[in-house]
Write a protein that holds these residues in place. Structure first.
Motif, PDB file in Angstrom:
ATOM      1  N   GLN A  36     -57.302  -5.702 -58.892  1.00  0.00           N
ATOM      2  CA  GLN A  36     -56.041  -5.546 -58.174  1.00  0.00           C
ATOM      3  C   GLN A  36     -56.270  -4.952 -56.786  1.00  0.00           C
ATOM      4  O   GLN A  36     -57.123  -4.082 -56.584  1.00  0.00           O
ATOM      5  N   GLU A  37     -55.478  -5.420 -55.825  1.00  0.00           N
ATOM      6  CA  GLU A  37     -55.584  -4.904 -54.463  1.00  0.00           C
ATOM      7  C   GLU A  37     -55.002  -3.504 -54.340  1.00  0.00           C
ATOM      8  O   GLU A  37     -55.489  -2.679 -53.567  1.00  0.00           O
ATOM      9  N   ARG A  38     -53.950  -3.226 -55.103  1.00  0.00           N
ATOM     10  CA  ARG A  38     -53.333  -1.897 -55.102  1.00  0.00           C
ATOM     11  C   ARG A  38     -53.119  -1.462 -56.552  1.00  0.00           C
ATOM     12  O   ARG A  38     -52.833  -2.284 -57.410  1.00  0.00           O
ATOM     13  N   ILE A  39     -53.264  -0.158 -56.767  1.00  0.00           N
ATOM     14  CA  ILE A  39     -53.072   0.378 -58.121  1.00  0.00           C
ATOM     15  C   ILE A  39     -52.211   1.632 -58.036  1.00  0.00           C
ATOM     16  O   ILE A  39     -52.144   2.285 -56.989  1.00  0.00           O
ATOM     17  N   PRO A  40     -51.555   2.013 -59.130  1.00  0.00           N
ATOM     18  CA  PRO A  40     -50.807   3.287 -59.134  1.00  0.00           C
ATOM     19  C   PRO A  40     -51.759   4.461 -58.944  1.00  0.00           C
ATOM     20  O   PRO A  40     -52.927   4.419 -59.357  1.00  0.00           O
ATOM     21  N   SER A  41     -51.277   5.512 -58.302  1.00  0.00           N
ATOM     22  CA  SER A  41     -52.129   6.674 -58.024  1.00  0.00           C
ATOM     23  C   SER A  41     -52.660   7.321 -59.297  1.00  0.00           C
ATOM     24  O   SER A  41     -53.712   7.959 -59.288  1.00  0.00           O
ATOM     25  N   GLY A  42     -51.949   7.133 -60.399  1.00  0.00           N
ATOM     26  CA  GLY A  42     -52.377   7.744 -61.653  1.00  0.00           C
ATOM     27  C   GLY A  42     -53.361   6.904 -62.452  1.00  0.00           C
ATOM     28  O   GLY A  42     -53.786   7.318 -63.546  1.00  0.00           O
ATOM     29  N   TYR A  43     -53.748   5.747 -61.926  1.00  0.00           N
ATOM     30  CA  TYR A  43     -54.690   4.880 -62.656  1.00  0.00           C
ATOM     31  C   TYR A  43     -56.108   5.378 -62.388  1.00  0.00           C
ATOM     32  O   TYR A  43     -56.821   4.883 -61.522  1.00  0.00           O
ATOM     33  N   THR A  44     -56.491   6.410 -63.126  1.00  0.00           N
ATOM     34  CA  THR A  44     -57.784   7.071 -62.896  1.00  0.00           C
ATOM     35  C   THR A  44     -58.772   6.850 -64.039  1.00  0.00           C
ATOM     36  O   THR A  44     -59.881   7.388 -63.999  1.00  0.00           O
ATOM     37  N   ARG A  45     -58.369   6.053 -65.029  1.00  0.00           N
ATOM     38  CA  ARG A  45     -59.277   5.816 -66.153  1.00  0.00           C
ATOM     39  C   ARG A  45     -58.933   4.495 -66.830  1.00  0.00           C
ATOM     40  O   ARG A  45     -57.766   4.123 -66.936  1.00  0.00           O
ATOM     41  N   TRP A  46     -59.970   3.772 -67.247  1.00  0.00           N
ATOM     42  CA  TRP A  46     -59.769   2.665 -68.169  1.00  0.00           C
ATOM     43  C   TRP A  46     -60.902   2.669 -69.197  1.00  0.00           C
ATOM     44  O   TRP A  46     -61.981   3.217 -68.956  1.00  0.00           O
ATOM     45  N   ASP A  47     -60.588   2.093 -70.347  1.00  0.00           N
ATOM     46  CA  ASP A  47     -61.522   2.100 -71.477  1.00  0.00           C
ATOM     47  C   ASP A  47     -61.417   0.754 -72.173  1.00  0.00           C
ATOM     48  O   ASP A  47     -60.326   0.364 -72.590  1.00  0.00           O
ATOM     49  N   ARG A  48     -62.527   0.018 -72.260  1.00  0.00           N
ATOM     50  CA  ARG A  48     -62.499  -1.315 -72.845  1.00  0.00           C
ATOM     51  C   ARG A  48     -63.550  -1.423 -73.957  1.00  0.00           C
ATOM     52  O   ARG A  48     -64.670  -0.902 -73.845  1.00  0.00           O
ATOM     53  N   GLU A  49     -63.171  -2.105 -75.036  1.00  0.00           N
ATOM     54  CA  GLU A  49     -64.093  -2.327 -76.149  1.00  0.00           C
ATOM     55  C   GLU A  49     -64.444  -3.806 -76.237  1.00  0.00           C
ATOM     56  O   GLU A  49     -63.611  -4.668 -75.945  1.00  0.00           O
ATOM     57  N   TYR A  50     -65.685  -4.101 -76.635  1.00  0.00           N
ATOM     58  CA  TYR A  50     -66.196  -5.465 -76.676  1.00  0.00           C
ATOM     59  C   TYR A  50     -66.927  -5.686 -78.000  1.00  0.00           C
ATOM     60  O   TYR A  50     -67.204  -4.756 -78.747  1.00  0.00           O
ATOM     61  N   ASN A  51     -67.280  -6.945 -78.199  1.00  0.00           N
ATOM     62  CA  ASN A  51     -68.189  -7.286 -79.287  1.00  0.00           C
ATOM     63  C   ASN A  51     -69.320  -8.099 -78.678  1.00  0.00           C
ATOM     64  O   ASN A  51     -69.098  -9.167 -78.112  1.00  0.00           O
ATOM     65  N   LEU A  52     -70.525  -7.552 -78.725  1.00  0.00           N
ATOM     66  CA  LEU A  52     -71.690  -8.224 -78.162  1.00  0.00           C
ATOM     67  C   LEU A  52     -72.700  -8.481 -79.263  1.00  0.00           C
ATOM     68  O   LEU A  52     -73.177  -7.541 -79.908  1.00  0.00           O
TER      69      LEU A  52
END
Length: 479
Positions: free
Chosen positions: A35-51
């Motif tokens: 994204q070109e712009r994000i909310p100021s509070g978007y300070t973390r993301w967590d993603r799970e995968y299967n490899l």
């Protein structure tokens, strides 16, 4: 007033024609929110995968004062740093030497205060954000998935003209994350059509292109791109690190990027199957030949020549070695390699031998080749044979052209480039205070930038860098 640079309208290259590369782990994992712009509070993301049948996880935590997680233009600059690292010979230190002006220009952005500020903010985010890749980082040498924790940038050293804001004369020394450096040095890379990606108009389109292009390659064997991809829409939203994951909004947010990539010929079509949370997005690519499977990339298929192997044994990264031989020819590279060996045999202590070797091979300014044998020690006599390969007139013409291009740069950029050249050759022989004093002298016009750059390269070719460094130490004392 600075005019905006118009993006060139170029078509994507055929797979076999791509001559730049990006680190494959970073590209595949999508470390940067598209994204070109994000909310100021978007300070973390967590993603799970299967490899490969096992659970994997990727987490990003970024301090709020840096503007949230890396996003938008951050992806352009992170990619360019990887490209520059490879171009500079993949030094063991993981350091990239550049200037703010060069990064802005290579990214295709206008030379304006807005983009210098964006660059500074991007580098801060790339240094501030901490990533943890649990069982999801590919160890190419061991052929296994590993866990690593890192910041994309480990350290930033910058010299500015005054104050702290980046400008045209800002010099940069940036140390990349160790896991990224290891992957690049082990040649775990994927082809990158840099000219095409930088020609795309929007940051969102460039980011989506990088994500799509990375997903076209098998992470365990990145050799050939897929002709189509089928992805669950919500999974794709998570991999792109989108803030919202409502299917209708995901489709709407990606619509403009899809349209540009179709218009430019990279995508043939984008279709959707199913409804709501079960929606599948289907990408068909339009950049592959209609006849047959695409040829495998040069770094995997073309057998290495003895000259390429000789470069690799001396620490030059595989993609860089092959590109040098392809661009300059075996005869030219062989002669320059002999020149490099003679310099080392004569006692020249290179701080970064592989980077020096790449510079000797790529030199077209005459800093090694154009010097007459009378100016060199006997051990460096192979330089004399360069003129037979290139021709004295050609060398003079190339030098004149490069000098003209250098003089056409803004004075602050000339100063930054000259001091960066000195730093590349003598490194820690001078303290940061010496470099600051030298930069001020060049900016004030007391020292000619082009002459300083020439003197540094002459000193390297004549094996007198210690004397050159001592002269600068005496002339430019620390403040």
């Amino acid at each position: 007033m600075t005019r905006a640079r118009r993006k060139p309208m170029v078509a994507p290259k055929l797979f076999s024609e791509i001559d730049r590369y990006d680190e494959a782990n970073s590209a595949r994992l999508g470390l940067i929110c598209i994204q070109e712009r994000i909310p100021s509070g978007y300070t973390r993301w967590d993603r799970e995968y299967n490899l490969d049948g096992r659970d994997a996880r990727l987490t990003c935590i970024s301090p709020g004062e840096y503007g949230g997680v890396p996003h938008g233009l951050d992806g352009d600059f992170a990619t360019l740093l990887n490209v520059l690292y490879l171009e500079q010979g993949s030094p063991e230190s993981g350091e990239v030497h550049t200037t703010a002006y060069q990064l802005i220009q290579r990214a295709g952005f206008p030379d304006s205060g807005q983009y210098y500020q964006s660059l500074q903010e991007s580098l801060d985010r790339l240094k501030g954000a901490t990533y943890t890749a649990s069982e999801s980082w590919r160890d190419h040498r061991q052929k296994r998935w590993t866990t690593v924790k890192f910041n994309i940038i480990e350290q930033i050293d910058s010299d500015t003209e005054g104050g702290t804001a980046f400008g045209v004369g800002t010099t940069l020394k940036i140390r990349l994350a160790r896991p990224v450096v290891q992957s690049l040095r082990e040649r775990y890379v994927k082809p990158l059509d840099l000219t095409f990606v930088m020609s795309l108009k929007r940051s969102l389109t460039r980011s989506l292109y990088r994500m799509l292009d990375a997903h076209r390659y098998d992470p365990a064997n990145p050799q050939e791109p897929a002709a189509a991809l089928r992805l669950p829409l919500l999974q794709w939203a998570r991999e792109c690190k989108l803030v919202e994951e409502v299917p209708a909004r995901v489709r709407r947010n990606l619509e403009s990027a899809h349209a540009e990539l179709i218009d430019r010929g990279y995508l043939k079509s984008v279709t959707y199957e199913g409804r709501r949370a079960e929606t599948i997005i289907v990408y068909e690519f339009g950049d592959l030949p209609a006849t047959a499977p695409a040829p495998e990339p040069m770094i995997e298929v073309v057998p290495d020549s003895p000259v390429t192997e000789a470069l690799r044994r001396r620490g030059v990264a595989h993609p860089v070695a092959r590109r040098l031989v392809a661009d300059f020819g075996e005869n030219h590279v062989t002669v320059r390699l002999e020149t490099f060996e003679a310099m080392i045999a004569a006692g020249y202590k290179a701080r970064n031998p592989s980077a020096l070797l790449v510079d000797v091979i790529k030199d077209q300014e005459g800093k090694y080749a154009a010097l007459g044998t009378s100016a060199l020690p006997a051990a460096v006599a192979p330089h004399a044979r360069i003129s037979k390969v290139v021709g004295d007139e050609d060398v003079d013409a190339l030098s004149a052209t490069l000098d003209t291009e250098f003089r056409a740069l803004p004075p602050a950029e000339q100063a930054a480039r000259a001091v960066t050249s000195v730093r590349m050759f003598i490194g820690k022989e001078l303290r940061e205070g010496h470099y600051r004093s030298l930069l001020r002298a060049v900016q004030a016009g007391d020292v000619d930038a082009l002459e300083l750059q020439r003197e540094a390269t002459r000193a390297a070719a004549e094996l007198r860098l210690p004397e050159f460094a001592e002269g600068l130490r005496r002339a430019y004392s620390e403040p």
